[in-house]
Design an enzyme around this catalytic site. Structure first.
Site: not given
Ligand SMILES: [Zn+2]
Ligand SMILES: [Zn+2]
Length: 1023
Positions: A587, A66, A622, A625, A105, A583, A552
């Site tokens: 997850w 999710p 990378k 923002k 999620d 992940q 998680w």
């Protein structure tokens, strides 16, 4: 400009085609919009899933990883979804049912911080005071819905066939109840416990973090810290000191031990009139660093001899509690021996703060030394820290340094820049604190977890190793969070006797409540906190332990929580999952741990897991923002084709690779590949329609029965079988980039660049005598291009649907209503002919030799030549002789000889040659008037064909007349014998050669032909 030359009008046929089938140019954005509407109107996505649920040859289990609804999706997210959709469409075409249902999620730190930002509050205290829990939860729900709309939009634009009707939401009561079942199993197995433990704590978010979160991609940053050398005086000596180094001076407040390595050699050195103790191998570098030139080693001894040495804790006056501790345990402020002491850095004497360090904590705990952790929730010292009370831990650094200076214990303080873990969400420097938390003792089941993960297929070694290394650490999992918006920890504790109970359903909760909940009640704070129960043991009141669960854990519960029991039995373990490499600690980890706890088996919840590399900007940086280089997916797809983006994301690098997303590359090769497939399909459609091709009747079998298939067709079909086979294998091994390379090569090289030129001339005519041959070529192209269209469907679903509807379904109304209902192509071994493929390799090599010989003599490929000689081994000569007609056609040479020895005459003037390996080609470059005339005609025909296309005529349109003016007399004379051939080539009833433009009133077009200008006009009456 399309019409106008000599008052010509667009034909009816042209109009029909342009509005109802395929436009002359590939315009993916418009097509994708139409197809979206088509899928919407026909309810294709739902119909497909319903159909496969009832008519499948098996199940491919799936549970959606999710997305967290705390931000706008960027290209990295888009790439992940494309890989999921690829899998879905492909497996569906293979006849499987895959429950490709969405999931979201919704809870946890990432969402809370996003909402705090929206509300403009700085920390949890301010949040609770100003907003309150109830209001905050409403705001969180509003926020996730806002981001949910962005994700739904992304799926629609990208053409992701995920079913949103059956989405799961991790904050729904029904989901949380099933998540609690995991905890119940852990509780029953004695794996869920409360305990003191050193955890990484974020002062900004005011919660502890799991070790998985500390290792998160975003967490390590270069920060500035003090680099402090100081001394602790030995209690039983007047002039001896331990030399110690730290980058966290505030931890001196909670210092209770010093540690040395038992086997290392230590030295006592004389500096001025003091003696300092440190690891011997560090003496020279440390003295150099401290700028101390005059020192001498007076004694050396092993670390073990230092055991139990008492030192003076210098701040007993400032922190009276520290003096108290000395009375509580005899080891407080003494030297202990520990193997973890590193004698390769600093001084090899390490001060221990069990309240602020994990190793320190264990060292103290196993010796029964009390843990001193005088901190509040904002990591400020409490009154137990005496003079430091009220100071934020990191702000105490300066005071500690100052106090050491006053006491003559400061040796040197500088600043260092080093990598240090920060909070992955808020980027505050993390502080390690001993706190009361809830843990799942995954360390106790680590062997089972490792056995389970050993059964998973990971496709690529490096992410697999990364995951295994992390899992092997096997640390207890801190699952409690001191936050608000999360699934509540369902543990109630008796105020009086400390008895605990775990409640795992809403029903049980309401049944046991002392006061039944009134009005709105949901499984969130503050509602659950209002539930109190009676202690079964002592009759006291039980209150909930005020924690929410690690997000998680929340998402990791999805295999059980998102399904019913029956679905869980059917779909789990799921077949294949794919998520970002980050992940491994997220997850993928929590799914695995929770599943092993739930089932008590060494069973993974997924059979295969593909970790994707992350997305970077064009320069390989990378996306962040702060750099302003994040590409928002929905904005991107406003102006860029989803198909082109999908192709690009899968083709550019391996799925585990980090993709440097470069917008300028989209318009290059990816567009070219899709555009080529589009134009090939359009080419087939126009010609096939014109000749009345009927795919039901004109099948490959029919063509074979008519003996109308030529070697070129068989070769193309054979190459297709190979492509189907290897492409499918590469999809299976998740080498998507190589898989697409196979398709790309087949479309661009094999079909477009090689095959089409072999048959173009045959298709050009409308001679009824050769109609069956043309129909056979269409049968071949139909088989090949339709198959390729199906193979492309998981990659470029829009283009495949466009072609399926407008080419294949147009010619065969019996086909399915959507390309997605088609079966996945399988290689047909009967059409495979490896020997023929080898022969074609030889042929194509010799053709390219002809081309290079031509180039060396500056002879265009369009210009016919009279003779070539090929010298090659016998086997190759025989193969070439068999395909001599095709060879002469491709080489554009009238006659050919195939020999095993070089003939003498080729050494005379007028011959050029080229060679590669054991093959050599000789070309007779002499051109007589006939060859010159034909070459000129071909040159001119090409200009006219280009002009026809530019003016919008279909290849099948018959023009009334073509005019070529201002040719010199010599050219006209050479051309004259070839006018009827030219009429056929440019598809016109008549070619006229007026001496000047004035003679004909027409719209003239100037064309450059080598070094001269010619003028061309086209006339066409309304049909
Ligand atoms: Zn934080
Ligand atoms: Zn009790």
């Amino acid at each position: 400009m399309f019409a106008g030359a000599l008052g010509c009008k667009v034909t009816d046929k042209f109009k029909t085609n342009s509005t109802q089938a395929l436009t002359p140019d590939y315009r993916p954005l418009e097509l994708e919009k139409e197809i979206r509407a088509f899928w919407e109107q026909n309810n294709t996505l739902r119909k497909l899933m319903d159909f496969k649920e009832k008519n499948s040859k098996g199940i491919v289990g799936y549970v959606e990883g999710p997305p967290t609804l705390n931000g706008i999706p960027h290209v990295g997210h888009a790439r992940g979804r494309v890989m999921k959709d690829l899998r879905y469409r492909w497996k569906t075409m293979q006849g499987y049912f895959m429950p490709f249902w969405a999931g979201w999620d919704c809870q946890g730190l990432p969402v809370e911080l996003e909402v705090e930002k929206l509300l403009g509050v700085k920390n949890k205290r301010e949040l609770l005071e100003r907003v309150g829990e109830e209001q905050f939860i409403e705001e969180c729900k509003k926020a996730i819905m806002k981001y949910h709309r962005e994700w739904v939009k992304l799926d629609s634009l990208l053409g992701i066939f995920m079913n949103h009707d059956k989405a799961y939401w991790t904050y729904h009561d029904s989901y949380i109840e099933r998540e609690w079942q995991y905890l119940k199993r852990a509780w029953e197995q004695g794996l869920l416990e409360e305990g003191h433990y050193v955890v990484a704590y974020c002062p900004g978010c005011q919660t502890s973090l799991s070790s998985a979160e500390v290792g998160h991609e975003d967490s390590y940053m270069i920060v500035e810290d003090p680099s402090l050398y100081f001394k602790f005086k030995l209690t039983d000596s007047q002039d001896e000191y331990f030399l110690v180094w730290t980058t966290m001076p505030f931890t001196l407040v909670t210092d209770t031990l010093l540690a040395v390595h038992p086997e290392a050699e230590y030295a006592k050195i004389k500096v001025n009139d003091e003696k300092w103790i440190m690891a011997k191998q560090r003496v020279e570098p440390v003295m150099q660093e401290l700028g101390i030139a005059k020192y001498e080693i007076v004694e050396t001894f092993s670390g073990s001899s230092l055991e139990g040495t008492k030192y003076d804790f210098p701040f007993k006056d400032l922190v009276p509690k520290q003096a108290e501790l000395e009375g509580k345990h005899k080891l407080v402020h003494r030297v202990i021996l520990e193997d973890f002491v590193d004698v390769n850095t600093a001084t090899g004497v390490v001060h221990q703060s069990p309240g602020n360090g994990e190793e320190d904590f264990f060292a103290a705990q196993k010796r029964g030394v009390p843990i001193f952790a005088p901190f509040d929730d904002e990591v400020r010292f409490t009154s137990e820290a005496g003079a430091f009370s009220g100071l934020f831990a990191r702000d105490a650094d300066a005071k500690v340094v100052e106090e050491l200076r006053k006491r003559g214990l400061l040796v040197e303080v500088k600043t260092v820049k080093h990598e240090y873990p920060t909070c992955w969400r808020s980027h505050h420097k993390l502080v390690w604190l001993a706190r009361k938390e809830y843990f799942i003792r995954t360390d106790k089941i680590n062997a089972r977890v490792l056995e389970a993960v050993g059964k998973v297929k990971f496709f690529y070694e490096s992410p697999k190793n990364r995951f295994l290394t992390f899992l092997k650490e096997g640390k207890p999992w801190c699952i409690s969070r001191e936050r608000v918006w999360g699934a509540p920890l369902p543990v109630w504790k008796c105020e009086k006797c400390g008895e605990k109970t775990l409640v795992a359903s809403k029903e049980e909760l309401v049944a046991n409540a002392i006061e039944k909940p009134q009005g709105h009640f949901e499984l969130h704070k503050p509602w659950v906190d209002r539930i109190t129960m009676k202690c079964q043991k002592c009759g006291g009141i039980m209150r909930r332990e005020d924690y929410v669960l690690d997000c998680w854990h929340n998402a990791g519960a999805s295999p059980y929580a998102r399904f019913t029991d029956a679905e869980f039995a059917k779909y789990v373990p799921v077949d294949f999952l794919t998520e970002g490499i980050d992940q491994t600690r997220g997850w993928a980890n929590s799914l695995l741990l929770e599943h092993v706890i739930l089932t008590r088996k060494a069973e993974p919840p997924y059979k295969a897991f593909l970790f994707q590399g992350l997305a970077q900007d064009a320069k390989g940086r990378k996306m962040s923002k702060s750099l302003g280089n994040v590409i928002e997916a929905n904005k991107l797809l406003e102006n860029q084709s989803a198909d082109v983006c999908r192709f690009y994301m899968l083709r550019k690098c391996s799925p585990e690779g980090f993709i440097s997303f470069d917008l300028s590359e989209l318009r290059g090769r990816p567009y070219q590949v899709l555009s080529t497939l589009y134009h090939l399909s359009r080419f087939l459609l126009q010609n096939a329609e014109f000749d009345g091709f009927n795919p039901e009747k004109h099948t490959l079998e029919w063509a074979m029965s008519q003996s109308q298939l030529k070697k070129a067709d068989s070769w193309l079909l054979s190459k297709l079988q190979e492509a189907v086979q290897t492409y499918t294998e590469k999809l299976e091994t998740c080498e998507f980039n190589f898989a697409l390379g196979i398709l790309e090569d087949y479309v661009i090289e094999t079909v477009s660049r090689l095959y089409v030129p072999m048959v173009r001339k045959e298709l050009w005519t409308d001679d009824p005598e050769t109609l069956n041959r043309r129909l056979s070529v269409y049968a071949t192209l139909w088989s090949v291009l339709k198959t390729v269209t199906l193979l492309f469907n998981p990659i470029t679903p829009y283009l495949s649907e466009v072609l399926y509807q407008n080419v294949y379904r147009k010619l065969d109304a019996k086909l399915h209503e959507s390309v997605n209902f088609e079966d996945w192509p399988k290689p047909n071994e009967q059409l495979r002919n490896v020997a023929l493929e080898e022969d074609f390799k030889t042929l194509l090599k010799c053709v390219s030799l002809v081309y290079s010989a031509r180039q060396s003599a500056k002879l265009k490929r369009r210009w016919p030549l009279s003779k070539m000689v090929v010298v090659a081994p016998e086997e190759a000569c025989n193969a070439l002789k068999d395909m001599a007609e095709l060879f002469r056609e491709l080489a554009n040479v009238k006659t050919a000889e195939f020999l095993e020895i070089v003939p003498a005459y080729t050494s005379q003037e007028g011959w050029v040659s080229a060679s590669e390996g054991d093959s050599q080609v000789f070309l007779d470059v002499h051109r007589d008037e006939r060859l010159l005339g034909e070459g000129l005609m071909r040159d001119l025909a090409r200009r006219i064909q280009a002009l026809r296309k530019e003016l919008g005529y279909l290849p099948t349109d018959m023009l009334d007349g073509v005019y070529v003016a201002e040719l010199d007399d010599e050219t006209t004379r050479l051309l004259k014998p070839y006018l009827s051939e030219m009429e056929e080539l440019v598809r016109t009833k008549k070619v006229h050669l007026p001496s000047s433009r004035e003679k004909v009133k027409a719209q003239w077009h100037e064309c450059q032909m080598d070094d001269r200008k010619v003028y061309v006009a086209i006339s066409q009456q309304e049909a």
